[in-house]
Design a protein around this motif. Structure first.
Motif, PDB file in Angstrom:
ATOM      1  N   LYS A 273     -24.772  33.194 -34.657  1.00  0.00           N
ATOM      2  CA  LYS A 273     -23.997  34.243 -35.314  1.00  0.00           C
ATOM      3  C   LYS A 273     -24.677  34.622 -36.622  1.00  0.00           C
ATOM      4  O   LYS A 273     -25.065  33.757 -37.407  1.00  0.00           O
ATOM      5  N   GLY A 274     -24.818  35.916 -36.838  1.00  0.00           N
ATOM      6  CA  GLY A 274     -25.433  36.376 -38.072  1.00  0.00           C
ATOM      7  C   GLY A 274     -25.502  37.877 -38.105  1.00  0.00           C
ATOM      8  O   GLY A 274     -24.904  38.575 -37.267  1.00  0.00           O
ATOM      9  N   PHE A 275     -26.231  38.402 -39.091  1.00  0.00           N
ATOM     10  CA  PHE A 275     -26.387  39.855 -39.234  1.00  0.00           C
ATOM     11  C   PHE A 275     -27.418  40.336 -38.234  1.00  0.00           C
ATOM     12  O   PHE A 275     -28.578  39.902 -38.256  1.00  0.00           O
ATOM     13  N   ASP A 276     -26.981  41.248 -37.346  1.00  0.00           N
ATOM     14  CA  ASP A 276     -27.840  41.787 -36.303  1.00  0.00           C
ATOM     15  C   ASP A 276     -28.501  43.072 -36.802  1.00  0.00           C
ATOM     16  O   ASP A 276     -27.817  44.042 -37.147  1.00  0.00           O
ATOM     17  N   TYR A 277     -29.838  43.094 -36.848  1.00  0.00           N
ATOM     18  CA  TYR A 277     -30.562  44.233 -37.408  1.00  0.00           C
ATOM     19  C   TYR A 277     -30.330  45.510 -36.606  1.00  0.00           C
ATOM     20  O   TYR A 277     -30.252  46.601 -37.174  1.00  0.00           O
ATOM     21  N   LEU A 278     -30.259  45.387 -35.280  1.00  0.00           N
ATOM     22  CA  LEU A 278     -30.141  46.568 -34.445  1.00  0.00           C
ATOM     23  C   LEU A 278     -28.801  47.281 -34.640  1.00  0.00           C
ATOM     24  O   LEU A 278     -28.742  48.497 -34.804  1.00  0.00           O
ATOM     25  N   SER A 279     -27.725  46.517 -34.638  1.00  0.00           N
ATOM     26  CA  SER A 279     -26.400  47.131 -34.766  1.00  0.00           C
ATOM     27  C   SER A 279     -25.972  47.292 -36.215  1.00  0.00           C
ATOM     28  O   SER A 279     -25.056  48.068 -36.515  1.00  0.00           O
ATOM     29  N   GLY A 280     -26.612  46.546 -37.126  1.00  0.00           N
ATOM     30  CA  GLY A 280     -26.226  46.611 -38.528  1.00  0.00           C
ATOM     31  C   GLY A 280     -24.897  45.947 -38.809  1.00  0.00           C
ATOM     32  O   GLY A 280     -24.181  46.323 -39.739  1.00  0.00           O
ATOM     33  N   SER A 281     -24.564  44.940 -38.009  1.00  0.00           N
ATOM     34  CA  SER A 281     -23.274  44.262 -38.169  1.00  0.00           C
ATOM     35  C   SER A 281     -23.398  42.791 -37.796  1.00  0.00           C
ATOM     36  O   SER A 281     -24.411  42.362 -37.224  1.00  0.00           O
ATOM     37  N   GLU A 282     -22.372  42.013 -38.142  1.00  0.00           N
ATOM     38  CA  GLU A 282     -22.328  40.608 -37.761  1.00  0.00           C
ATOM     39  C   GLU A 282     -22.078  40.500 -36.259  1.00  0.00           C
ATOM     40  O   GLU A 282     -21.183  41.158 -35.712  1.00  0.00           O
ATOM     41  N   LYS A 283     -22.868  39.668 -35.588  1.00  0.00           N
ATOM     42  CA  LYS A 283     -22.717  39.507 -34.141  1.00  0.00           C
ATOM     43  C   LYS A 283     -23.044  38.088 -33.730  1.00  0.00           C
ATOM     44  O   LYS A 283     -23.738  37.362 -34.436  1.00  0.00           O
ATOM     45  N   MET A 284     -22.539  37.725 -32.572  1.00  0.00           N
ATOM     46  CA  MET A 284     -22.930  36.482 -31.922  1.00  0.00           C
ATOM     47  C   MET A 284     -23.866  36.861 -30.778  1.00  0.00           C
ATOM     48  O   MET A 284     -23.516  37.687 -29.931  1.00  0.00           O
ATOM     49  N   ILE A 285     -25.058  36.301 -30.767  1.00  0.00           N
ATOM     50  CA  ILE A 285     -26.010  36.642 -29.707  1.00  0.00           C
ATOM     51  C   ILE A 285     -26.572  35.376 -29.081  1.00  0.00           C
ATOM     52  O   ILE A 285     -26.555  34.288 -29.682  1.00  0.00           O
ATOM     53  N   ASN A 286     -27.060  35.531 -27.865  1.00  0.00           N
ATOM     54  CA  ASN A 286     -27.756  34.446 -27.183  1.00  0.00           C
ATOM     55  C   ASN A 286     -29.241  34.535 -27.519  1.00  0.00           C
ATOM     56  O   ASN A 286     -29.872  35.574 -27.315  1.00  0.00           O
ATOM     57  N   VAL A 287     -29.781  33.459 -28.047  1.00  0.00           N
ATOM     58  CA  VAL A 287     -31.197  33.403 -28.412  1.00  0.00           C
ATOM     59  C   VAL A 287     -31.939  32.621 -27.335  1.00  0.00           C
ATOM     60  O   VAL A 287     -31.498  31.532 -26.937  1.00  0.00           O
ATOM     61  N   ASP A 288     -33.056  33.179 -26.866  1.00  0.00           N
ATOM     62  CA  ASP A 288     -33.841  32.463 -25.858  1.00  0.00           C
ATOM     63  C   ASP A 288     -35.075  31.833 -26.490  1.00  0.00           C
ATOM     64  O   ASP A 288     -35.369  32.024 -27.671  1.00  0.00           O
ATOM     65  N   ALA A 289     -35.798  31.087 -25.674  1.00  0.00           N
ATOM     66  CA  ALA A 289     -36.932  30.316 -26.184  1.00  0.00           C
ATOM     67  C   ALA A 289     -38.138  31.175 -26.535  1.00  0.00           C
ATOM     68  O   ALA A 289     -39.120  30.665 -27.082  1.00  0.00           O
ATOM     69  N   GLU A 290     -38.094  32.482 -26.246  1.00  0.00           N
ATOM     70  CA  GLU A 290     -39.201  33.368 -26.601  1.00  0.00           C
ATOM     71  C   GLU A 290     -39.073  33.904 -28.016  1.00  0.00           C
ATOM     72  O   GLU A 290     -40.002  34.525 -28.535  1.00  0.00           O
ATOM     73  N   ALA A 291     -37.906  33.711 -28.636  1.00  0.00           N
ATOM     74  CA  ALA A 291     -37.685  34.240 -29.982  1.00  0.00           C
ATOM     75  C   ALA A 291     -38.478  33.432 -31.011  1.00  0.00           C
ATOM     76  O   ALA A 291     -38.770  32.249 -30.822  1.00  0.00           O
ATOM     77  N   MET A 292     -38.813  34.101 -32.123  1.00  0.00           N
ATOM     78  CA  MET A 292     -39.532  33.452 -33.225  1.00  0.00           C
ATOM     79  C   MET A 292     -38.548  33.179 -34.356  1.00  0.00           C
ATOM     80  O   MET A 292     -37.721  34.026 -34.687  1.00  0.00           O
ATOM     81  N   VAL A 293     -38.641  31.996 -34.928  1.00  0.00           N
ATOM     82  CA  VAL A 293     -37.753  31.610 -36.015  1.00  0.00           C
ATOM     83  C   VAL A 293     -38.578  31.444 -37.290  1.00  0.00           C
ATOM     84  O   VAL A 293     -39.620  30.777 -37.293  1.00  0.00           O
ATOM     85  N   VAL A 294     -38.098  32.058 -38.360  1.00  0.00           N
ATOM     86  CA  VAL A 294     -38.705  31.885 -39.682  1.00  0.00           C
ATOM     87  C   VAL A 294     -37.607  31.387 -40.612  1.00  0.00           C
ATOM     88  O   VAL A 294     -36.638  32.098 -40.865  1.00  0.00           O
ATOM     89  N   SER A 295     -37.784  30.189 -41.096  1.00  0.00           N
ATOM     90  CA  SER A 295     -36.809  29.607 -42.020  1.00  0.00           C
ATOM     91  C   SER A 295     -37.283  29.784 -43.454  1.00  0.00           C
ATOM     92  O   SER A 295     -38.486  29.720 -43.736  1.00  0.00           O
ATOM     93  N   THR A 296     -36.334  30.011 -44.361  1.00  0.00           N
ATOM     94  CA  THR A 296     -36.704  30.080 -45.776  1.00  0.00           C
ATOM     95  C   THR A 296     -36.838  28.699 -46.383  1.00  0.00           C
ATOM     96  O   THR A 296     -37.236  28.579 -47.549  1.00  0.00           O
ATOM     97  N   LYS A 297     -36.513  27.667 -45.611  1.00  0.00           N
ATOM     98  CA  LYS A 297     -36.680  26.290 -46.090  1.00  0.00           C
ATOM     99  C   LYS A 297     -38.105  25.845 -45.770  1.00  0.00           C
ATOM    100  O   LYS A 297     -38.365  25.003 -44.913  1.00  0.00           O
ATOM    101  N   GLN A 298     -39.047  26.428 -46.482  1.00  0.00           N
ATOM    102  CA  GLN A 298     -40.468  26.112 -46.320  1.00  0.00           C
ATOM    103  C   GLN A 298     -41.179  26.545 -47.593  1.00  0.00           C
ATOM    104  O   GLN A 298     -40.604  27.207 -48.459  1.00  0.00           O
TER     105      GLN A 298
END
Length: 813
Positions: A401-426
């Motif tokens: 759940k988070g801010f969805d760039y495409l819709s411009g709103s908060e959404k719950m989405i299914n994330v698959d293993a092809e997605a890229m994750v960038v954490s700010t904890k680095q």
């Protein structure tokens, strides 16, 4: 006793400085002329620094970090005390431990960058004087600092300016600003070989100089970085602190230390009676400047601006009748350069502590960006991020759940293993946030540059910004294995990213003929969208080993290629249909010269030579009417003042287009559509400004009618050739308030009723005017076609997904 000891030390330092001063030639002595009496060419600057390194090799080190497009050397000059230089690698290694929040040494690193804009030519001259002074008069500043000097970031542009000025200058000083020597002409020295502004390229690293500099910069990560510039002739000197808006991640210390530096500079300027200003005009927001990029990497990043620039020459009278000479300009930049090193030396411990704290804060960050979409676009973004030292990971299957760039709103989405994750904890978490967040907070709408740049939008990808803890895959990413293509009747290349266009251009360069599908088709379980490229064996009998060429193509480009042994499709049109038109390499001409924006031309130049690796012909407007356009398939008129074309040239282009040419109009050159008798209409905007408004409020009131680089969500007709390969929505970076009415047909990409900017600043009035407007479309003219590019798909070379639109204009119908 302490006073006697201090006095003895001071006397010793002064004696050492006197000895060094006697041994080391000044720039004046080495070059054979007084600095400021003439401009030094790049090779002379290189020679002087070589001389210093040879004669002061225990305190001066030269590092060559690359070459320019025109073959000039890019070099860093590293200065410090003999003791520090003997331990330079250890100092560097200890300093970089600060990025991991470890205790580090006691040596501050100061990086001074000169002449990023070639025609702001004073700073390279000042760099030599600054270096000599540090070695001979203020070597005490080098006891606890390492000073890195880049004497000329843009030597191609600088030599262009210097050579042109020397050609036109008078024997006697001519300070009249109307004299020819104070005007550079169409391609000024400001930019690099490809007419790119290197001071807008720190984050996007599209240019060779930027790419090589970034590698060198990351090897040092300085505590202070200064970018030396020039501005208009009539402006006094500017130094930090900067004006709002500041990005939110800029720390209180980064703000306050600018003020500390500014007050020290002001002390010297006041002593000399020199005018200056602070806290105006230059903000700290857009991330690709020589002040903001270092700031987002933990440094005290600053711009220093001297009045003068390309018009000043050796001397010019300003609006107040004062003579501004090159010697004056050198003195000002020299003073702030020395003052910067002085403050750094005095506050080395604090700089080191606060720099380390900047990176320690990233350990508690908890924002993540999950980015997904087309694999080729994703790979291109990942490559850019990793060049900046930003770590990426693969996602695991999960709900987020988070801010969805495409819709411009908060959404719950299914994330698959092809997605890229960038954490700010680095380590580079703060920089990652700046580049990836959907919108930057604006404390003030009056800004110096664009206010939106979010990279998922630029790369045509969707993303989720979330505070949720994200599960990532710990398994190493397997290298994608591609099945070898067998010799077949046809090879099919999916058209879904700019990589497809690059692969197509590579085939055309080899003489391969392709057919582009203007309707969908399918085999077995795979459907192919319009725009798909088909390579038929029968069309290419003269090509040796076509199968080997296609296998090499899929190895070298991130493209999806399949093969088939029949032209009889399971669904849709067959390969012999008229909807599969044969394509070979088009003959392309691009206008340049008076009336054309040099920046806009430069973006096309770079696009062809560096992105597509394709030839094109550059035709100057000065001789356009004296040549024939018959041999060209495509003519591109970049943005510019198209009214400067003569009636004869207008008729020439119209006749060529009517005969079957493809004319591409971009930006302000869309005004040419009127001369062609086409239906394109600019959308009028009603201005309603209260005439009683005080003058100091009018600027802000006018912002309601302005756009300062904002992102808009547009609708795509995926069946129009300009929309091939794009998703249902395209995110466009609008740079100004120009809007055009929708065409009666062929509106390939347009803004619909949802006209609000999704990122960046756009005034209330102009946003309303943006509803139902054209971004990219086309009209027929005789047997030819006119392509409209309202927004700039090639802006600064970094709006990656826009490049596919430009490629569609070239390769698709």
């Amino acid at each position: 006793m302490k006073n006697k000891k201090f006095s003895s030390t001071l006397i010793l330092v002064l004696l050492v400085n006197i000895i060094f001063a006697q041994q080391i030639m000044s720039p004046d002595e080495f070059l054979g002329y007084e600095l400021g009496s003439q401009f030094s060419r790049h090779h002379q600057v290189v020679d002087y620094y070589n001389y210093l390194a040879e004669n002061e090799n225990d305190r001066v080190k030269i590092v060559e970090y690359g070459t320019t497009n025109e073959g000039r050397k890019l070099r860093l000059v590293i200065l410090s005390s003999a003791e520090n230089m003997a331990n330079l690698e250890a100092i560097q290694e200890n300093h970089l431990k600060g990025l991991q929040s470890e205790e580090t040494g006691n040596t501050a690193v100061v990086w001074l960058s000169y002449n990023v804009h070639g025609n702001e030519s004073v700073s390279t001259e000042a760099s030599m004087k600054t270096t000599h002074h540090l070695l001979t008069q203020r070597s005490d500043f080098l006891e606890n600092t390492v000073v890195i000097i880049d004497p000329c970031i843009n030597p191609d542009g600088r030599d262009r300016y210097v050579n042109l000025y020397k050609q036109k200058k008078h024997k006697l000083l001519q300070a009249d600003g109307n004299s020819a020597e104070h005007y550079e002409g169409w391609q000024s020295g400001r930019t690099n070989h490809y007419i790119f502004d290197l001071n807008r390229d720190w984050a996007w690293i599209t240019q060779k100089e930027s790419q090589r500099r970034l590698v060198a910069y990351q090897q040092w990560m300085p505590h202070i970085h200064v970018d030396f510039h020039e501005q208009g002739v009539n402006s006094p000197y500017y130094f930090a602190p900067a004006v709002e808006p500041y990005h939110e991640i800029i720390t209180d210390f980064q703000r306050s230390f600018q003020d500390q530096l500014g007050r020290n500079h002001a002390k010297y300027f006041d002593e000399n009676g020199w005018l200056f200003f602070t806290d105006e005009r230059f903000d700290l927001l857009y991330p690709s400047y020589g002040d903001t990029y270092p700031t987002y990497n933990g440094a005290i990043g600053m711009t220093y601006e001297q009045g003068g620039s390309g018009r000043a020459g050796l001397g010019i009278y300003n609006a107040e009748g004062e003579l501004l000479t090159l010697k004056d300009r050198i003195a000002h930049h020299f003073t702030t350069g020395i003052s910067t090193v002085e403050v750094a030396a005095r506050n080395a411990e604090q700089l080191i502590t606060q720099f380390n704290s900047y990176y320690k804060d990233s350990e508690t960050a908890n924002t993540s960006y999950i980015i997904h979409g087309n694999s080729a676009r994703l790979a291109a973004l990942q490559t850019l991020l990793e060049k900046h030292g930003i770590e990426t990971q693969k996602a695991s299957n999960q709900k987020v759940k988070g801010f969805d760039y495409l819709s411009g709103s908060e959404k719950m989405i299914n994330v698959d293993a092809e997605a890229m994750v960038v954490s700010t904890k680095q380590t580079k978490g703060k920089l990652a946030r700046v580049l990836l967040e959907p919108k930057a907070y604006l404390s003030d709408s009056l800004t110096y540059d664009i206010t939106a740049w979010s990279l998922p939008y630029a790369y045509g990808l969707n993303a989720i910004e979330t505070e949720q803890r994200i599960a990532t895959s710990t398994a190493p990413t397997a290298k994608e294995s591609k099945t070898a293509l067998q010799k077949s009747y046809a090879y099919i290349i999916k058209w879904n990213s700019f990589e497809s266009a690059k692969a197509t251009a590579a085939l055309m360069q080899k003489g391969v003929k392709l057919r582009n599908a203007n309707r969908y088709f399918g085999f077995d379980n795979t459907n192919y969208d319009p725009g798909t490229m088909v390579v038929l064996q029968r069309d290419n009998t003269e090509i040796d080993n076509l199968n080997g060429l296609m296998n090499a193509l899929q190895d070298n480009y991130h493209v999806e290629i399949t093969s088939t042994n029949t032209g009889y499709t399971d669904r849709g049109k067959d390969f012999g249909s008229s909807y599969f038109q044969q394509r070979k390499q088009p003959q392309i001409a691009v206008l340049r010269g008076d009336g054309v924006s040099s920046y806009s031309f430069g973006e096309w130049w770079y696009f062809f030579e560096q992105d597509l690796n394709m030839p094109f012909t550059a035709i100057d407007t000065n001789y356009l009417s004296r040549i024939s356009l018959e041999s060209y398939d495509i003519l591109i008129i970049p943005s510019g003042r198209i009214s400067s074309l003569s009636d004869r040239q207008n008729e020439q282009i119209k006749t060529w287009t009517q005969a079957g040419g493809k004319l591409i109009l971009q930006g302000s050159s869309l005004a040419f559509a009127k001369k062609l008798g086409l239906s394109l209409e600019k959308k009028k905007m009603e201005y309603d400004i209260d005439k009683r408004l005080p003058n100091d409020m009018r600027e802000r009131e006018m912002m309601k009618y302005q756009i300062t680089g904002a992102i808009f969500k547009a609708e795509v007709d995926q069946t129009h050739p300009l929309g091939y390969g794009l998703d249902a929505h395209y995110f466009s970076l609008k740079l100004n308030a120009d809007n055009y009415e929708l065409l009666s047909s062929n509106n390939a990409i347009a803004i619909g009723k949802n006209h609000r900017a999704i990122s960046g600043f756009a005034g209330e009035k102009v946003q309303k005017n943006t509803a139902k407007t054209l971004l990219f479309g086309s009209e027929g003219l005789g047997r030819g076609q006119v392509i409209y590019l309202v927004d700039n798909p090639l802006f600064r070379g970094f709006w990656y997904h826009g490049k596919l639109i430009a490629a569609n204009a070239l390769f698709q119908n």
